[in-house]
Motif scaffolding. Structure first.
Motif, mmCIF file in Angstrom:
data_model
loop_
_atom_site.group_PDB
_atom_site.id
_atom_site.type_symbol
_atom_site.label_atom_id
_atom_site.label_comp_id
_atom_site.label_asym_id
_atom_site.label_seq_id
_atom_site.Cartn_x
_atom_site.Cartn_y
_atom_site.Cartn_z
ATOM 1 N N ARG A 150 101.322 8.433 54.015
ATOM 2 C CA ARG A 150 102.580 8.856 53.394
ATOM 3 C C ARG A 150 103.737 8.111 54.037
ATOM 4 N N ILE A 151 104.766 7.801 53.233
ATOM 5 C CA ILE A 151 105.980 7.164 53.750
ATOM 6 C C ILE A 151 107.193 7.980 53.320
ATOM 7 N N LEU A 152 108.136 8.177 54.269
ATOM 8 C CA LEU A 152 109.341 8.974 54.015
ATOM 9 C C LEU A 152 110.558 8.180 54.480
ATOM 10 N N PRO A 153 111.180 7.394 53.593
ATOM 11 C CA PRO A 153 112.321 6.581 54.013
ATOM 12 C C PRO A 153 113.577 7.426 54.225
ATOM 13 N N ALA A 154 114.452 6.951 55.087
ATOM 14 C CA ALA A 154 115.735 7.619 55.325
ATOM 15 C C ALA A 154 116.795 6.541 55.499
ATOM 16 N N ASN A 155 117.674 6.408 54.517
ATOM 17 C CA ASN A 155 118.712 5.382 54.536
ATOM 18 C C ASN A 155 119.770 5.755 55.584
ATOM 19 N N GLY A 156 119.863 4.951 56.644
ATOM 20 C CA GLY A 156 120.800 5.233 57.728
ATOM 21 C C GLY A 156 120.267 6.224 58.733
ATOM 22 N N GLY A 157 119.007 6.620 58.594
ATOM 23 C CA GLY A 157 118.409 7.576 59.512
ATOM 24 C C GLY A 157 117.046 7.105 59.983
ATOM 25 N N THR A 158 116.169 8.058 60.210
ATOM 26 C CA THR A 158 114.841 7.752 60.728
ATOM 27 C C THR A 158 113.811 7.816 59.608
ATOM 28 N N THR A 159 113.076 6.742 59.449
ATOM 29 C CA THR A 159 111.993 6.677 58.478
ATOM 30 C C THR A 159 110.694 7.082 59.152
ATOM 31 N N PHE A 160 109.954 7.989 58.496
ATOM 32 C CA PHE A 160 108.686 8.466 59.047
ATOM 33 C C PHE A 160 107.522 7.934 58.221
ATOM 34 N N VAL A 161 106.430 7.691 58.897
ATOM 35 C CA VAL A 161 105.186 7.254 58.258
ATOM 36 C C VAL A 161 104.046 8.095 58.818
ATOM 37 N N VAL A 162 103.273 8.698 57.925
ATOM 38 C CA VAL A 162 102.052 9.403 58.328
ATOM 39 C C VAL A 162 100.881 8.450 58.127
ATOM 40 N N ALA A 163 100.137 8.204 59.198
ATOM 41 C CA ALA A 163 99.028 7.260 59.133
ATOM 42 C C ALA A 163 97.912 7.709 60.069
ATOM 43 N N LEU A 164 96.726 7.253 59.780
ATOM 44 C CA LEU A 164 95.607 7.487 60.694
ATOM 45 C C LEU A 164 95.726 6.546 61.886
ATOM 46 N N ASN A 165 95.198 6.989 63.020
ATOM 47 C CA ASN A 165 95.132 6.089 64.168
ATOM 48 C C ASN A 165 93.740 5.473 64.249
ATOM 49 N N GLY A 166 93.443 4.811 65.350
ATOM 50 C CA GLY A 166 92.149 4.151 65.486
ATOM 51 C C GLY A 166 90.976 5.096 65.487
ATOM 52 N N GLU A 167 91.211 6.379 65.794
ATOM 53 C CA GLU A 167 90.155 7.398 65.752
ATOM 54 C C GLU A 167 90.134 8.124 64.409
ATOM 55 N N CYS A 168 90.887 7.612 63.450
ATOM 56 C CA CYS A 168 90.963 8.171 62.091
ATOM 57 C C CYS A 168 91.556 9.580 62.089
ATOM 58 N N GLU A 169 92.527 9.823 62.984
ATOM 59 C CA GLU A 169 93.224 11.101 63.032
ATOM 60 C C GLU A 169 94.644 10.917 62.524
ATOM 61 N N PRO A 170 95.154 11.835 61.694
ATOM 62 C CA PRO A 170 96.513 11.711 61.160
ATOM 63 C C PRO A 170 97.568 11.821 62.271
ATOM 64 N N GLN A 171 98.510 10.878 62.252
ATOM 65 C CA GLN A 171 99.596 10.825 63.225
ATOM 66 C C GLN A 171 100.900 10.484 62.511
ATOM 67 N N ILE A 172 102.019 10.715 63.207
ATOM 68 C CA ILE A 172 103.333 10.363 62.666
ATOM 69 C C ILE A 172 103.930 9.234 63.500
ATOM 70 N N TYR A 173 104.397 8.191 62.798
ATOM 71 C CA TYR A 173 105.106 7.066 63.413
ATOM 72 C C TYR A 173 106.504 7.027 62.808
ATOM 73 N N SER A 174 107.489 6.595 63.581
ATOM 74 C CA SER A 174 108.874 6.608 63.088
ATOM 75 C C SER A 174 109.619 5.367 63.525
ATOM 76 N N THR A 175 110.630 4.999 62.728
ATOM 77 C CA THR A 175 111.509 3.876 63.040
ATOM 78 C C THR A 175 112.922 4.216 62.590
#
Length: 336
Positions: A150-175
Motif C-alpha cells: 500500500r502507498i499513502l502519499p502526503a503532499n508537503g508531509g510524510t508519505t507512508f508505504v506498507v511493504a513486506l520485509n525480507g522475512e515477508c512480514e508487513p512493515q511501514i516505511y516513511s519518507t
C-alpha cells in the motif's frame, strides 16, 4: 389354254395341312411373346430396362464411416494475455489477478510502484507535477522493503508505504522528502493493508479483519470506509472500519480498485457500446455503480488486469495501463 391357267393357280396355293401348321406355330409364338412381356412388367428392375437413375460407379477410395469427420486444421496457440485483451475489448469480465501496479495522488504529489514480490523487491517513483514526470526513489531500494502492499502519499508531509520485509512480514516505511531518504521499518499493526499470503484476512486499524472472500485489491477511502475487490469480480464494502461488511456486489468488467480519499472508485473495461476502452466507476455502498469517465482506447495491447491502476485527487485523475499513462485535470471530462 384353260388347263394351263388352272395349273398355275394351283401352284400358288398351299396345301391345307401346311396352312394349319403355320397358323399353329404363329399362335404359339404369340403366346410366348405375351408371357415374356408380362414377366418384364412384373419385375421391378428387369435386366436391360432401367427404372431408376443409373448408379454412379463406385470410387476406388472407400468412403469414411459416418462417425468419422475430416481432421480440422490445428488452431494457432493463443496466449493468456491475448485472451484477456480480446475479452477486455469486448467488454467482458476477464480473469482477475492481484495488482502488480499501484498509483496514488495527493494534490500535485504522485507516488506509483511496481509491487514486486517478497523474493523480488518492488520499486517506487515520485512525481511532483501530478504524474506528468516521474523520478525513481533509489534510496528505497536500499531499505529492507520487498513487496509493496500500500502507498499513502502526503503532499508537503510524510508519505507512508506498507511493504513486506525480507522475512515477508508487513512493515511501514516513511519518507518526508519524496523518497530521497527513508525511515523505518515500523510494525504495520494499526493500518489497512492486504497481504497476498492471507487474502481472506486484512490488516486494519482495529486489528486484523476476516472477510468472506479472497481479496485481490484494497481501497481505503477513510479508516472506516473501505472497498475490497474479490477474486470473483465482486466488491464488498465497510463503512464502520470492518466491523460489518456489505453483501458481495458483482461489478461487470471490474479490473482494479482505484486510490481515492473522495470516492470508492473502480477501473473496469468498457462495454463496447458507450465506452470502448477503460472506464472509471464510482461504487456506491448499496452495490450501485456510476460511470465517472471513459478513457477511449482502440487497442489495449497485451495488458493484463494486474497491470492497471488508477488514482484520484480533487479533479485530477491518473490511469496507468501497462506502459501507458493517461491524465485528466478536469474530473475525467478530457484526457491527455
Amino acid at each position: 389354254m384353260a388347263k394351263r391357267q388352272r395349273r398355275k393357280s394351283q401352284g400358288r396355293s398351299l396345301p391345307l395341312g401346311a396352312s394349319i401348321a403355320i397358323i399353329a406355330i404363329l399362335a404359339v409364338a404369340a403366346v410366348a411373346l405375351s408371357y415374356l412381356a408380362f414377366q418384364n412388367l412384373s419385375d421391378p428392375n428387369p435386366e436391360g430396362f432401367a427404372t431408376t437413375n443409373t448408379a454412379a460407379p463406385e470410387s476406388s477410395i472407400p468412403a469414411p464411416a459416418e462417425s468419422e469427420e475430416p481432421d480440422a486444421p490445428p488452431e494457432a496457440p493463443v496466449s493468456e494475455q491475448a485472451r484477456e485483451t480480446e475479452a477486455a475489448n469486448a467488454g467482458e469480465q476477464i480473469e482477475l489477478v492481484a495488482q502488480s501496479r499501484l498509483i496514488a495522488l495527493d494534490g500535485s504529489l504522485g507516488v506509483r510502484a511496481d509491487v514486486g514480490e517478497c523474493t523480488n523487491p518492488g520499486s517506487i517513483e515520485f512525481s511532483t507535477d501530478g504524474g506528468q514526470s516521474w523520478t525513481p526513489s533509489v534510496a528505497f531500494d536500499a531499505t529492507s522493503a520487498t513487496q509493496i502492499l500500500r502507498i499513502l502519499p502526503a503532499n508537503g508531509g510524510t508519505t507512508f508505504v506498507v511493504a513486506l520485509n525480507g522475512e515477508c512480514e508487513p512493515q511501514i516505511y516513511s519518507t518526508s522528502n519524496n523518497g530521497t531518504t527513508w525511515n523505518g521499518p515500523l510494525s504495520a499493526v494499526g493500518t489497512w493493508y492486504l497481504d497476498p499470503a492471507s487474502p481472506s484476512t486484512l490488516g486494519a486499524p482495529g486489528g486484523a479483519k476476516t472477510i468472506g472472500c479472497e481479496a485481490l485489491g484494497l481501497s481505503p477511502v477513510t479508516d472506516r470506509e473501505v472497498g475490497v475487490l474479490c477474486a470473483d469480480g465482486s466488491i464488498i464494502t465497510t463503512t464502520d472500519g470492518g466491523t460489518t461488511w456489505s453483501d458481495t456486489a458483482p461489478v461487470d468488467g471490474v479490473m482494479a480498485l482505484a486510490y481515492s480519499k473522495q470516492n470508492l472508485l473502480a477501473v473496469a473495461n468498457g462495454d463496447g457500446q458507450t465506452c470502448s476502452g477503460m472506464q472509471l466507476l464510482n461504487l456506491g455502498t448499496d452495490g450501485g455503480t456510476e460511470q465517472v469517465s471513459c478513457v477511449e482506447m482502440v487497442n489495449l495491447g497485451s495488458v493484463a488486469a494486474g497491470d492497471i491502476a488508477a488514482a484520484q485527487s480533487g479533479n485530477s485523475l491518473v490511469l496507468w495501463v501497462g506502459e501507458n499513462q493517461h491524465i485528466s485535470t478536469d474530473g475525467g471530462q478530457t484526457w491527455l
